[in-house]
Write an enzyme that holds these catalytic residues in place. Structure first.
Site, PDB file in Angstrom:
ATOM      1  N   ASP A   1       0.845  -1.199   0.000  1.00 45.40           N
ATOM      2  CA  ASP A   1       0.000   0.000   0.000  1.00 45.40           C
ATOM      3  C   ASP A   1       0.877   1.245   0.000  1.00 45.40           C
ATOM      4  O   ASP A   1       0.935   1.984   0.985  1.00 45.40           O
ATOM      5  CB  ASP A   1      -0.944  -0.027   1.208  1.00 45.40           C
ATOM      6  CG  ASP A   1      -1.967  -1.150   1.091  1.00 45.40           C
ATOM      7  OD1 ASP A   1      -2.487  -1.365  -0.019  1.00 45.40           O
ATOM      8  OD2 ASP A   1      -2.237  -1.827   2.104  1.00 45.40           O
TER       9      ASP A   1
ATOM     10  N   ARG B   1       1.131  -3.501   6.870  1.00 47.15           N
ATOM     11  CA  ARG B   1       1.998  -2.700   7.736  1.00 47.15           C
ATOM     12  C   ARG B   1       2.956  -3.464   8.641  1.00 47.15           C
ATOM     13  O   ARG B   1       4.076  -2.984   8.855  1.00 47.15           O
ATOM     14  CB  ARG B   1       1.133  -1.716   8.530  1.00 47.15           C
ATOM     15  CG  ARG B   1       0.570  -0.618   7.629  1.00 47.15           C
ATOM     16  CD  ARG B   1      -0.616   0.075   8.221  1.00 47.15           C
ATOM     17  NE  ARG B   1      -1.786  -0.802   8.262  1.00 47.15           N
ATOM     18  CZ  ARG B   1      -2.962  -0.458   8.747  1.00 47.15           C
ATOM     19  NH1 ARG B   1      -3.131   0.747   9.250  1.00 47.15           N
ATOM     20  NH2 ARG B   1      -3.965  -1.314   8.723  1.00 47.15           N
TER      21      ARG B   1
ATOM     22  N   THR C   1     -15.153  -5.682   5.523  1.00 42.31           N
ATOM     23  CA  THR C   1     -15.118  -5.669   6.991  1.00 42.31           C
ATOM     24  C   THR C   1     -15.475  -4.292   7.546  1.00 42.31           C
ATOM     25  O   THR C   1     -15.744  -4.152   8.735  1.00 42.31           O
ATOM     26  CB  THR C   1     -13.728  -6.103   7.516  1.00 42.31           C
ATOM     27  OG1 THR C   1     -12.731  -5.435   6.757  1.00 42.31           O
ATOM     28  CG2 THR C   1     -13.544  -7.589   7.408  1.00 42.31           C
TER      29      THR C   1
ATOM     30  N   GLN D   1      -6.937  -2.242  12.437  1.00 38.63           N
ATOM     31  CA  GLN D   1      -7.585  -3.554  12.326  1.00 38.63           C
ATOM     32  C   GLN D   1      -8.163  -3.924  13.695  1.00 38.63           C
ATOM     33  O   GLN D   1      -7.481  -3.818  14.710  1.00 38.63           O
ATOM     34  CB  GLN D   1      -6.574  -4.634  11.885  1.00 38.63           C
ATOM     35  CG  GLN D   1      -5.995  -4.409  10.491  1.00 38.63           C
ATOM     36  CD  GLN D   1      -6.943  -4.851   9.378  1.00 38.63           C
ATOM     37  OE1 GLN D   1      -8.125  -5.086   9.611  1.00 38.63           O
ATOM     38  NE2 GLN D   1      -6.426  -4.923   8.165  1.00 38.63           N
TER      39      GLN D   1
ATOM     40  N   ASP E   1      -5.774  -6.375  -6.489  1.00 38.79           N
ATOM     41  CA  ASP E   1      -6.931  -6.207  -5.596  1.00 38.79           C
ATOM     42  C   ASP E   1      -7.748  -4.999  -6.049  1.00 38.79           C
ATOM     43  O   ASP E   1      -7.664  -3.927  -5.451  1.00 38.79           O
ATOM     44  CB  ASP E   1      -6.383  -6.025  -4.165  1.00 38.79           C
ATOM     45  CG  ASP E   1      -7.465  -5.826  -3.132  1.00 38.79           C
ATOM     46  OD1 ASP E   1      -8.633  -6.161  -3.391  1.00 38.79           O
ATOM     47  OD2 ASP E   1      -7.127  -5.323  -2.040  1.00 38.79           O
ATOM     48  N   LEU E   2      -8.527  -5.163  -7.127  1.00 38.84           N
ATOM     49  CA  LEU E   2      -9.280  -4.031  -7.687  1.00 38.84           C
ATOM     50  C   LEU E   2     -10.785  -4.136  -7.427  1.00 38.84           C
ATOM     51  O   LEU E   2     -11.538  -3.223  -7.764  1.00 38.84           O
ATOM     52  CB  LEU E   2      -9.005  -3.911  -9.199  1.00 38.84           C
ATOM     53  CG  LEU E   2      -7.535  -3.659  -9.565  1.00 38.84           C
ATOM     54  CD1 LEU E   2      -7.371  -3.540 -11.073  1.00 38.84           C
ATOM     55  CD2 LEU E   2      -6.998  -2.411  -8.876  1.00 38.84           C
ATOM     56  N   LYS E   3     -11.237  -5.251  -6.873  1.00 34.91           N
ATOM     57  CA  LYS E   3     -12.631  -5.409  -6.396  1.00 34.91           C
ATOM     58  C   LYS E   3     -13.658  -4.919  -7.418  1.00 34.91           C
ATOM     59  O   LYS E   3     -14.456  -4.004  -7.140  1.00 34.91           O
ATOM     60  CB  LYS E   3     -12.832  -4.683  -5.068  1.00 34.91           C
ATOM     61  CG  LYS E   3     -11.917  -5.155  -3.942  1.00 34.91           C
ATOM     62  CD  LYS E   3     -12.317  -4.537  -2.612  1.00 34.91           C
ATOM     63  CE  LYS E   3     -11.470  -4.997  -1.465  1.00 34.91           C
ATOM     64  NZ  LYS E   3     -10.096  -4.477  -1.452  1.00 34.91           N
ATOM     65  N   LEU E   4     -13.696  -5.536  -8.573  1.00 33.76           N
ATOM     66  CA  LEU E   4     -14.626  -5.096  -9.623  1.00 33.76           C
ATOM     67  C   LEU E   4     -16.090  -5.333  -9.236  1.00 33.76           C
ATOM     68  O   LEU E   4     -16.416  -6.325  -8.578  1.00 33.76           O
ATOM     69  CB  LEU E   4     -14.313  -5.826 -10.939  1.00 33.76           C
ATOM     70  CG  LEU E   4     -13.194  -5.206 -11.786  1.00 33.76           C
ATOM     71  CD1 LEU E   4     -11.849  -5.313 -11.107  1.00 33.76           C
ATOM     72  CD2 LEU E   4     -13.148  -5.852 -13.166  1.00 33.76           C
ATOM     73  N   HIS E   5     -16.965  -4.427  -9.664  1.00 33.52           N
ATOM     74  CA  HIS E   5     -18.404  -4.522  -9.387  1.00 33.52           C
ATOM     75  C   HIS E   5     -19.127  -3.638 -10.394  1.00 33.52           C
ATOM     76  O   HIS E   5     -19.116  -2.406 -10.277  1.00 33.52           O
ATOM     77  CB  HIS E   5     -18.686  -4.050  -7.944  1.00 33.52           C
ATOM     78  CG  HIS E   5     -20.084  -4.296  -7.495  1.00 33.52           C
ATOM     79  ND1 HIS E   5     -20.490  -4.054  -6.200  1.00 33.52           N
ATOM     80  CD2 HIS E   5     -21.163  -4.768  -8.138  1.00 33.52           C
ATOM     81  CE1 HIS E   5     -21.784  -4.353  -6.082  1.00 33.52           C
ATOM     82  NE2 HIS E   5     -22.208  -4.789  -7.253  1.00 33.52           N
ATOM     83  N   ASP E   6     -19.752  -4.251 -11.398  1.00 32.98           N
ATOM     84  CA  ASP E   6     -20.484  -3.486 -12.426  1.00 32.98           C
ATOM     85  C   ASP E   6     -21.406  -4.466 -13.140  1.00 32.98           C
ATOM     86  O   ASP E   6     -21.535  -5.623 -12.711  1.00 32.98           O
ATOM     87  CB  ASP E   6     -19.474  -2.831 -13.394  1.00 32.98           C
ATOM     88  CG  ASP E   6     -20.015  -1.543 -14.018  1.00 32.98           C
ATOM     89  OD1 ASP E   6     -21.205  -1.535 -14.420  1.00 32.98           O
ATOM     90  OD2 ASP E   6     -19.273  -0.565 -14.108  1.00 32.98           O
ATOM     91  N   ILE E   7     -22.033  -4.051 -14.216  1.00 37.56           N
ATOM     92  CA  ILE E   7     -22.906  -4.988 -14.933  1.00 37.56           C
ATOM     93  C   ILE E   7     -22.039  -6.080 -15.577  1.00 37.56           C
ATOM     94  O   ILE E   7     -20.860  -5.851 -15.864  1.00 37.56           O
ATOM     95  CB  ILE E   7     -23.777  -4.272 -16.002  1.00 37.56           C
ATOM     96  CG1 ILE E   7     -22.902  -3.568 -17.037  1.00 37.56           C
ATOM     97  CG2 ILE E   7     -24.739  -3.304 -15.341  1.00 37.56           C
ATOM     98  CD1 ILE E   7     -23.701  -3.026 -18.227  1.00 37.56           C
TER      99      ILE E   7
ATOM    100  N   LYS F   1       0.609  -7.768  -3.208  1.00 38.83           N
ATOM    101  CA  LYS F   1      -0.747  -7.272  -3.484  1.00 38.83           C
ATOM    102  C   LYS F   1      -0.667  -5.823  -3.977  1.00 38.83           C
ATOM    103  O   LYS F   1      -0.116  -4.955  -3.297  1.00 38.83           O
ATOM    104  CB  LYS F   1      -1.623  -7.324  -2.238  1.00 38.83           C
ATOM    105  CG  LYS F   1      -3.048  -6.814  -2.518  1.00 38.83           C
ATOM    106  CD  LYS F   1      -3.957  -7.037  -1.329  1.00 38.83           C
ATOM    107  CE  LYS F   1      -3.997  -5.871  -0.378  1.00 38.83           C
ATOM    108  NZ  LYS F   1      -4.915  -4.779  -0.742  1.00 38.83           N
TER     109      LYS F   1
HETATM  110  O1  C5P Z   1      -1.547  -3.098   6.830  1.00 43.25           O
HETATM  111  P1  C5P Z   1      -2.521  -4.230   6.958  1.00 43.25           P
HETATM  112  O2  C5P Z   1      -1.857  -5.561   7.301  1.00 43.25           O
HETATM  113  O3  C5P Z   1      -3.694  -3.923   7.849  1.00 43.25           O
HETATM  114  O4  C5P Z   1      -3.068  -4.407   5.456  1.00 43.25           O
HETATM  115  C1  C5P Z   1      -4.081  -5.299   5.132  1.00 43.25           C
HETATM  116  C2  C5P Z   1      -4.409  -5.174   3.667  1.00 43.25           C
HETATM  117  O5  C5P Z   1      -5.563  -5.965   3.386  1.00 43.25           O
HETATM  118  C3  C5P Z   1      -4.728  -3.755   3.195  1.00 43.25           C
HETATM  119  O6  C5P Z   1      -4.282  -3.625   1.845  1.00 43.25           O
HETATM  120  C4  C5P Z   1      -6.245  -3.702   3.268  1.00 43.25           C
HETATM  121  O7  C5P Z   1      -6.788  -2.799   2.340  1.00 43.25           O
HETATM  122  C5  C5P Z   1      -6.603  -5.135   2.892  1.00 43.25           C
HETATM  123  N1  C5P Z   1      -7.909  -5.581   3.381  1.00 43.25           N
HETATM  124  C6  C5P Z   1      -8.264  -5.581   4.722  1.00 43.25           C
HETATM  125  N2  C5P Z   1      -9.507  -6.010   5.104  1.00 43.25           N
HETATM  126  C7  C5P Z   1     -10.386  -6.433   4.189  1.00 43.25           C
HETATM  127  C8  C5P Z   1     -10.049  -6.453   2.834  1.00 43.25           C
HETATM  128  C9  C5P Z   1      -8.779  -6.009   2.467  1.00 43.25           C
HETATM  129  O8  C5P Z   1      -7.465  -5.220   5.565  1.00 43.25           O
HETATM  130  N3  C5P Z   1     -11.557  -6.895   4.581  1.00 43.25           N
END
Ligand code: C5P
Length: 232
Positions: A10, A211, A119, A190, A59-65, A32
Site C-alpha cells: 500500500d 503494515r 469488513t 484492524q 486487488d481491484l474489487k470489480l463490481h459493475d454490470i 498485493k
Molecule cells: O496493513 P494491513 O496488514 O492492515 O493491510 C491489510 C491489507 O488488506 C490492506 O491492503 C487492506 O486494504 C486489505 N484488506 C483488509 N480487510 C479487508 C479487505 C482487504 O485489511 N476486509
C-alpha cells in the site's frame, strides 16, 4: 494447494513500491497491488513487479454490470496477474461473466476470488442502509456459496471465518485473509486480528499482511518471520 504470505504494497507510487521490493534479495514475495497504486501508476506497475519475478494479487474489487466486468477482466487477463478479485454482491451472473472475460484463448487464467461483505460494513449499516435483514455471518457464507456456484476459486474473508467457508464451500475453496498481526505488534486500525500461526490453524490459505511488514524497521526480517510462523 500453495499457501503463501501476500505482502500488501500500500504505497502511493511505483518508486516507493519498487524501492521496497529492492530490499528483498533472496526471496520474491507474493505482492498485493491495490487501487491506490494501480490508479496512480496503471498497468505498467503490474508489469514492472511481474518482470522482477513476483506473483501478483491485483486487488481491484470489480463490481459493475456483467458485460462491463467481462470486458474489464479481459483487459486484466493480459497483465498476467496471479490472483484478481471482485465483489460477490455483483451477483452470480456478474461472477460468471468475469470468469469468461478472465479466461485467455489458451484456457489459462488467474485465480479469481470474491469479496463477500467488506469488513468496514457492520450489521447496523447492512440492515439500515443496504436493507439486508440477516446476520452478517449468514450473508458472508451465502455470498461465498454464490461465488463457489459461479465457479470462482475462493473468497477474501477474516481468518475467523475461514473454517466455516471451507465447511460450506469445500477445502479446496481458497480463503485469503487480511487482519494479521504479530502477537506483540501494533494493531493499527484492524479490529479483529490473528497471528500468522493462528491464521494457519484456522484454515487460511493465504494471509495478506501490510503494515507489520512494510512499516517494520527490517521488512525482510518481518517477512521471513511471517512466512515461518504461517508455514511452520
Ligand atoms: O496493513 P494491513 O496488514 O492492515 O493491510 C491489510 C491489507 O488488506 C490492506 O491492503 C487492506 O486494504 C486489505 N484488506 C483488509 N480487510 C479487508 C479487505 C482487504 O485489511 N476486509
Amino acid at each position: 494447494m500453495a499457501e503463501d504470505v501476500i505482502v500488501a504494497c500500500d504505497f502511493p507510487g511505483a518508486a516507493e513500491t519498487l524501492a521496497f521490493l529492492d530490499r528483498f534479495e533472496d526471496e520474491k514475495p507474493f505482492v498485493k497491488v491495490g487501487m491506490e497504486l494501480f490508479y496512480a501508476e496503471g498497468p505498467a506497475v503490474v508489469r514492472a513487479i511481474k518482470a522482477r519475478g513476483h506473483k501478483i494479487f491485483l486487488d481491484l474489487k470489480l463490481h459493475d454490470i456483467p458485460n462491463t466486468v467481462r470486458g474489464a477482466m479481459r483487459s486484466l487477463s493480459g497483465l498476467d496477474a496471479d490472483l484478481v478479485n471482485l465483489h460477490a454482491a455483483g451477483t452470480r451472473a456478474m461472477m460468471e461473466a468475469a470468469l469468461e472475460g478472465l479466461t485467455r484463448p489458451d484456457g489459462s487464467r488467474p485465480l479469481l476470488i470474491a469479496v463477500t461483505q467488506l469488513t468496514s460494513t457492520d450489521e447496523t449499516a447492512m440492515r439500515g442502509e443496504l436493507l439486508i435483514d440477516r446476520p452478517l455471518d449468514e450473508v458472508v457464507l451465502a455470498y461465498a456459496k454464490n461465488a463457489a456456484a459461479a465457479g470462482l476459486d475462493g473468497v477474501v474473508c477474516s481468518p475467523l471465518e475461514a473454517g466455516r467457508v471451507h465447511e460450506a464451500c469445500g477445502e479446496g475453496f481458497l480463503t485469503v485473509t487480511p487482519g494479521v498481526r504479530f502477537a506483540e505488534g501494533d494493531r493499527g486500525d484492524q479490529k479483529r486480528v490473528t497471528t500468522p500461526a493462528r491464521a494457519r490453524e484456522l484454515g487460511s490459505d493465504y494471509i495478506v499482511v501490510g503494515r507489520p511488514i512494510t512499516r517494520a524497521e527490517d521488512p525482510v526480517a518481518a517477512y521471513r518471520r511471517c512466512v515461518k510462523e504461517f508455514l511452520g
